[in-house]
Design an enzyme around this catalytic site. Structure first.
Site, mmCIF file in Angstrom:
data_model
loop_
_atom_site.group_PDB
_atom_site.id
_atom_site.type_symbol
_atom_site.label_atom_id
_atom_site.label_comp_id
_atom_site.label_asym_id
_atom_site.label_seq_id
_atom_site.Cartn_x
_atom_site.Cartn_y
_atom_site.Cartn_z
ATOM 1 N N HIS A 63 0.811 -1.218 0.000
ATOM 2 C CA HIS A 63 0.000 0.000 0.000
ATOM 3 C C HIS A 63 0.841 1.263 0.000
ATOM 4 C CE1 HIS A 63 -4.002 -1.897 0.745
ATOM 5 N NE2 HIS A 63 -3.214 -2.883 1.155
ATOM 6 N N ASP A 97 3.348 9.620 -0.816
ATOM 7 C CA ASP A 97 2.212 8.822 -0.356
ATOM 8 C C ASP A 97 1.900 7.762 -1.407
ATOM 9 O OD1 ASP A 97 0.289 8.181 1.516
ATOM 10 O OD2 ASP A 97 -0.578 10.193 1.572
#
Length: 470
Positions: A162, A370
């Site tokens: 992720h 991110d």
């Protein structure tokens, strides 16, 4: 013990820390969290979720959530320190986020990390029925795929990262780089948020193992591992329904009144983490106030910083710095009853977040790095009237999907200031066009589409994807 055809293995269980008095449990729904991404599809799909329950030296029997069976893995305080706070979050996390913070290499942490990964692998091996699919999540458990393959060569193994995967020159700094890469490549399918990550892994497989590798597959030890990008998403329908509820709409109106009915509300919702660019954002806003380009009575900023990894030293230092800077800005530019920045270091439930999203004229999402950033997607989903503006970092995975956001380099404070002003002063028709385009993209690529795409790639028979229900 009853076995499952689909087993999810993650660091944390998707439950609150404590069961309610009646024995019921609720989903842990933190902004951008793994449980927030997966809850919509797994709450109605027969599966087993293996993870740590958040306690020390305990693994109590927990009730099922819908059709999802919950199986906790225990951690001692020493394991929590070495595996989670140490190797996962003081070594891998900063390195995988472009070394925004200097990673710490501690030889003792590695052994603890490996031992805990072994425990997760053994739990999955025990609970998976013959030929089952086991879906392992994220950097905490990067060794589990290979460890599990040694225990259960009959199962399908998927791994999804992720967070970003770093360029080879950064990954090569890791003292245990070969074991980590081989651990991940024990999967049949390795999924990433962006194609660049698959490219980085292919380069490393060639360099470290002499493997045959492309951006789509890696052949190692006579076995082919498939790789690819599968950008994660959110439950769009759930957020839209939540944001349109009359009580949420009323709450949003009250929030705006509580803020003094400013002409513009800027909102940021982040975990309190050094990768999120909070300090850069505060600097930019402070300079806009200093230069008179933003007035406190006219514009207000709300910064939600959800507590995170509070036992890790670097996070405590970060919290102190941010709180000190917020205090300085409010002391210098605020008025009695009118702070320049409303700073909230606390968690919010889904309803409160939906109300905040409805209140915000600008959503400012400016991480330094991110993997995806689901808060950006939640804001877009909540804006059913196509109003509002999204200021989004180029270095968030979501930027590849939201090309109509106001994209910005958060390292460039002057550029960030100008982009904030551009978004604040944009023509309403332009904002409507941008938001409509982003909402269309998001509705076509929701959480169910993500899971179906990944599970279809993992299991070409289509059996797994067909089992997903809403």
């Amino acid at each position: 013990m009853r076995q499952s055809s689909l087993v999810v293995v993650a660091n944390r269980l998707p439950l609150d820390d404590n069961a309610a008095p009646d024995g019921a449990c609720e989903w842990r729904r933190s902004p951008g969290g793994l449980a927030s991404a997966l809850h919509a599809i797994l709450q109605q799909t027969p599966a087993t979720w293996i993870g740590w329950n958040g306690g020390i030296d305990s693994a109590p029997v927990l009730p099922d959530v819908g059709t999802l069976r919950i199986r906790p893995v225990s951690l001692s305080s020493e394991e929590l320190q070495g595996y989670y706070e140490g190797f996962a979050n003081s070594t891998l996390w900063p390195l995988y986020h472009d070394a925004v913070e200097q990673p710490v290499f501690d030889r003792g942490w590695w052994e603890t990390y490996r031992a805990v990964n072994q425990r997760f692998a053994e739990a999955a091996a025990e609970l998976a029925e013959p030929g089952a699919a086991i879906w392992i999540q994220d950097y905490h458990l990067q060794l589990v795929p290979q460890l599990l393959r040694e225990l259960r060569p009959d199962v399908l193994i998927g791994f999804f990262l992720h967070v970003p995967f770093p360029p080879p020159e950064l990954f090569m700094q890791l003292p245990r780089r070969a074991e980590l890469l081989r651990g991940m490549l024990g999967a049949d399918l390795v999924g990433f948020q962006r194609p660049q990550a698959a490219h980085n892994v292919a380069q490393l497989a060639v360099k470290l193992f002499g493997a045959e590798a492309t951006d789509d597959q890696i052949t190692l030890d006579g076995r082919t591992v498939r790789t690819g990008a599968f950008p994660v998403s959110i439950d769009v329908t759930e957020m839209q329904a939540l944001a349109s509820r009359p009580d949420i709409v009323e709450h949003a109106e009250q929030l705006r009144a509580d803020l003094g009915q400013p002409r513009r509300v800027l909102l940021s919702v982040d975990r309190l983490d050094y990768t999120k660019g909070i300090e850069h954002r505060l600097t930019a806003y402070s300079e806009l106030l200093r230069d008179g380009r933003v007035k406190v009575r006219d514009t207000v900023m709300v910064q939600v910083a959800v507590p995170s990894r509070e036992r890790v030293d670097s996070y405590r230092v970060l919290r102190d710095r941010i709180e000190g800077e917020v205090g300085r800005i409010n002391g210098e530019y605020g008025r009695v009853g009118e702070p320049a920045i409303h700073y909230l270091n606390q968690s919010f439930d889904r309803a409160d977040l939906a109300a905040l999203y409805q209140t915000a004229d600008l959503m400012v999402v400016t991480p330094l790095r991110d993997g995806m950033n689901l808060v950006a997607k939640e804001y877009v989903a909540a804006r059913s009237d196509n109003s509002g503006a999204l200021v989004l970092s180029e270095f968030a995975g979501a930027a590849a999907e939201f090309e109509d956001a106001f994209l910005v380099n958060p390292h460039d404070v002057d550029g960030l200031k100008e982009t904030l002003l551009q978004a604040m002063d944009a023509d309403p028709a332009d904002l409507q066009r941008r938001m409509a385009a982003m909402r269309d993209q998001l509705q076509r690529h929701d959480i169910l589409a993500w899971a179906r795409t990944y599970l279809t790639a993992l299991d070409h028979t289509g059996r797994l994807a067909a089992g997903l229900r809403r």
